[in-house]
Design a protein around this motif. Structure first.
Motif, PDB file in Angstrom:
ATOM      1  N   ARG A 182       1.163  13.901  -1.105  1.00  0.00           N
ATOM      2  CA  ARG A 182       0.038  13.038  -0.892  1.00  0.00           C
ATOM      3  C   ARG A 182       0.327  11.760  -0.043  1.00  0.00           C
ATOM      4  NH1 ARG A 182      -2.193  12.243  -7.028  1.00  0.00           N
ATOM      5  NH2 ARG A 182      -0.088  10.986  -7.119  1.00  0.00           N
TER       6      ARG A 182
ATOM      7  N   GLN B  20      -0.184   4.177  -8.614  1.00  0.00           N
ATOM      8  CA  GLN B  20       0.833   4.026  -7.553  1.00  0.00           C
ATOM      9  C   GLN B  20       1.919   2.990  -7.897  1.00  0.00           C
ATOM     10  OE1 GLN B  20      -0.139   2.030  -3.812  1.00  0.00           O
ATOM     11  NE2 GLN B  20      -2.113   2.365  -4.418  1.00  0.00           N
TER      12      GLN B  20
ATOM     13  N   ASN C 137      -2.101   8.294   2.164  1.00  0.00           N
ATOM     14  CA  ASN C 137      -3.551   7.811   2.473  1.00  0.00           C
ATOM     15  C   ASN C 137      -4.063   7.797   3.614  1.00  0.00           C
ATOM     16  OD1 ASN C 137      -2.096   6.172   4.138  1.00  0.00           O
ATOM     17  ND2 ASN C 137      -2.533   4.360   3.100  1.00  0.00           N
TER      18      ASN C 137
ATOM     19  N   LYS D 177       0.765  -1.276   0.088  1.00  0.00           N
ATOM     20  CA  LYS D 177       0.140  -0.008   0.048  1.00  0.00           C
ATOM     21  C   LYS D 177       0.799   1.433   0.025  1.00  0.00           C
ATOM     22  CE  LYS D 177      -3.673  -2.182   2.739  1.00  0.00           C
ATOM     23  NZ  LYS D 177      -4.653  -2.137   3.851  1.00  0.00           N
TER      24      LYS D 177
ATOM     25  N   LEU E 102      -4.088   4.913  -7.026  1.00  0.00           N
ATOM     26  CA  LEU E 102      -4.138   5.374  -6.041  1.00  0.00           C
ATOM     27  C   LEU E 102      -5.314   5.092  -4.854  1.00  0.00           C
ATOM     28  CD1 LEU E 102      -2.311   8.972  -6.690  1.00  0.00           C
ATOM     29  CD2 LEU E 102      -1.285   6.714  -5.546  1.00  0.00           C
ATOM     30  N   ASP E 103      -6.512   4.959  -5.459  1.00  0.00           N
ATOM     31  CA  ASP E 103      -7.704   4.726  -4.712  1.00  0.00           C
ATOM     32  C   ASP E 103      -7.916   3.282  -4.391  1.00  0.00           C
ATOM     33  OD1 ASP E 103      -8.418   3.388  -7.176  1.00  0.00           O
ATOM     34  OD2 ASP E 103     -10.078   5.047  -7.756  1.00  0.00           O
ATOM     35  N   GLY E 104      -6.812   2.363  -4.594  1.00  0.00           N
ATOM     36  CA  GLY E 104      -6.820   0.919  -4.391  1.00  0.00           C
ATOM     37  C   GLY E 104      -7.312   0.086  -5.605  1.00  0.00           C
ATOM     38  N   ARG E 105      -7.894   0.696  -6.536  1.00  0.00           N
ATOM     39  CA  ARG E 105      -8.571  -0.100  -7.559  1.00  0.00           C
ATOM     40  C   ARG E 105      -7.441  -0.842  -8.323  1.00  0.00           C
ATOM     41  NH1 ARG E 105     -11.156   2.283 -11.266  1.00  0.00           N
ATOM     42  NH2 ARG E 105     -10.522   4.350 -10.841  1.00  0.00           N
TER      43      ARG E 105
ATOM     44  N   SER F 197      -2.178   9.098 -11.359  1.00  0.00           N
ATOM     45  CA  SER F 197      -2.980   8.388 -10.314  1.00  0.00           C
ATOM     46  C   SER F 197      -2.838   6.840 -10.273  1.00  0.00           C
ATOM     47  CB  SER F 197      -4.324   8.479 -11.133  1.00  0.00           C
ATOM     48  OG  SER F 197      -4.462   7.890 -12.496  1.00  0.00           O
TER      49      SER F 197
END
Length: 395
Positions: free
Chosen positions: A43, A299, A45, A31, A326-329, A297
Motif C-alpha cells: 500500500r 499507521q 499514499n 506521513k 491511514l486516511d490522515g484522520r 487502518s
C-alpha cells in the motif's frame, strides 16, 4: 523494531511482519508513504502513487510484484531500492520497476550494509525474492532484543492502562479504563446546573407574577446607574422589566448545558479495549460498543503533551493519545486535561525530559519518561509494533 534514517526527511521502520517508509518533514507531521504487511497488498499514499506513476487504487497485490531489486547507481552515487512489477502494470506505466528509496553515499561501501538490511527485510515481508548486486549474508541473524516496557498498570490521570482479566481468557489484551471520578464530576456539574435552573426560574416567574418584584419597581438597575450619572434610558436593554425574561433565558441556556452533559456522559466511552489477536481497537460504554477500528487502518500512535517550560520537574497540563489513521484522520483514545505536577516515572531524570525539543519526534522505548509515553509504547506494541510519535508542546 529497527528504525533507519534513509534521508534527511525519510525513515524506514520494520518488524518481521511489517515494513514502512515514512516521510518526516519538519515542522509537518510524519506521513506514511509505503507500507508492506505480510500476506497483504503493498500500500502507498496518493503522493507516492503520482510520483512513481503507480495505480491510483493505492495498492498492488503481491501477485503483481516480481522481486525486490537493490543496486548501486554510479550516475546518482546511491544505492537504489525498488520493486519490479507484473507485465500488465509495467505496460501501463512503460517501466518494469519503480524506485522505493535511495541511499546516497560517496562510495558504494558507505551504506551497503544498511541497503542490504532494508532490502532483505522488505523481501521477507512481501514474500518475494531479493535481487541484489551486493553480496547478501544469509547467515542466521541474532534475535532482536526484547523491547523494554514499563510494568502495568499505569496511572494516566483520568485513565488507567492495565492488562485485561486473564481469568476471562484475554491474556495479552490491554484495556484503557476511565476513572469513575470523571463521571462523578459530570454528575456534580449537572446537579449544579439543575439547581441554578430552579433558582433562575423561581426568581423570574415570581417577579413576573408579583407587583412587588424589585425589577418591576425599577430599583434593581436604576439605583446603581444613578451613581454614574446615567438613567435607564441611557443604557440599551437596561429596562428592569426585561430582567425576568433574561433570567428565563439564562435558565434555558443552563438546560441546554445539562442536555449537552447528558449526551457526553452517554456517548463518551468508559473503556478502550486493545485486542492483539484480532488486531483491533474498540470503545465501550458499559456493555455497548461505540466504535471499532482494525489495526491495519492505523499507521502510527501519537502521544501529545503540553508541558511547562520552566520549573524543576516537568508539569503536564494536557495529555492525549491518538491513533493516526491511514486516511490522515486522528482518532482520540484518551484526552486528559488534568494538571499533573510531577509527571515523571520513578527513577527518571527531570533534566533529560526537559531537554527534549518541542515538536514531533519519534519516541523510542528507552526514551520514555512519563506514564503517558509508556502507555503509548504498550499500545503501539499491542497493535503490531506501530511507530510512536511524541508531540511535545511547551507552555
Amino acid at each position: 523494531m529497527p528504525r533507519i534514517a534513509v534521508s534527511a526527511n525519510a525513515l524506514v521502520d520494520y518488524s518481521p511482519d511489517r515494513w514502512r517508509l515514512i516521510q518526516v518533514d519538519d515542522p509537518g507531521e510524519p506521513k506514511l508513504l509505503v507500507e508492506a504487511k505480510r500476506g497483504l497488498p503493498l500500500r502507498y499514499n496518493g503522493y507516492f502513487a503520482v510520483s512513481r506513476d503507480l495505480p491510483e487504487s493505492g495498492e498492488i497485490h503481491t501477485a503483481d510484484l516480481g522481486q525486490v531489486v537493490l543496486g548501486w547507481s554510479n550516475e546518482t552515487s546511491s544505492w537504489q531500492l525498488g520493486i519490479t512489477l507484473s507485465p500488465e502494470i509495467a505496460l501501463a506505466r512503460s517501466s518494469r520497476w519503480f524506485e522505493l528509496l535511495r541511499l546516497t553515499a560517496a562510495d558504494a561501501a558507505a551504506h551497503e550494509a544498511k541497503a542490504i538490511q532494508l532490502g532483505k527485510a522488505l523481501a521477507d515481508t512481501l514474500g518475494i525474492p531479493l535481487a541484489s548486486t551486493a553480496p547478501v549474508d544469509t547467515a542466521l541473524e541474532p534475535e532482536p532484543e526484547a523491547i523494554s516496557r514499563e510494568a502495568l498498570p499505569l496511572d494516566l490521570g483520568l485513565w488507567r492502562l492495565e492488562e485485561a482479566d486473564r481469568m476471562r481468557g484475554a491474556d495479552g489484551e490491554l484495556r484503557l479504563t476511565r476513572e469513575k471520578r470523571w463521571l462523578r464530576a459530570k454528575q456534580r456539574q449537572i446537579a449544579w446546573y439543575a439547581l441554578l435552573v430552579g433558582v433562575y426560574l423561581w426568581v423570574s416567574l415570581a417577579t413576573l407574577s408579583s407587583e412587588l418584584g424589585l425589577p418591576i419597581a425599577g430599583t434593581t438597575i436604576s439605583a446603581p446607574l444613578s451613581l454614574f450619572g446615567l438613567s435607564v434610558a441611557d443604557v440599551p436593554f437596561a429596562d428592569p422589566a426585561l430582567l425576568p425574561y433574561l433570567g428565563i433565558g439564562v435558565a434555558i441556556m443552563l438546560l441546554l448545558g445539562i442536555v449537552r452533559l447528558l449526551w457526553i456522559v452517554q456517548r463518551e466511552p468508559n473503556a478502550i479495549v486493545l485486542n492483539p489477536y484480532e488486531k483491533s481497537v474498540s470503545a465501550w460504554r458499559g456493555s455497548q460498543r461505540l466504535w471499532r477500528v482494525n489495526a491495519g487502518s492505523v499507521q502510527s500512535i501519537y502521544v501529545s503533551e503540553v508541558v511547562k517550560k520552566r520549573g524543576r520537574k516537568p508539569t503536564v497540563f494536557h495529555g492525549e493519545i491518538n491513533l493516526h489513521l491511514l486516511d490522515g484522520r486522528f482518532l482520540p483514545l484518551l484526552v486528559d486535561s488534568d494538571k499533573i505536577v510531577s509527571a515523571l516515572l520513578p527513577d527518571r531524570d527531570p533534566a533529560t525530559e526537559k531537554a527534549k525539543p518541542a515538536g514531533v519526534q519519534a519516541l523510542e522505548p528507552d526514551a520514555v519518561n512519563t506514564a503517558l509515553q509508556a502507555a503509548a509504547i504498550h499500545i503501539g506494541l499491542c497493535l503490531g509494533e506501530l511507530p510512536i510519535w511524541h508531540d511535545r508542546r511547551l507552555k
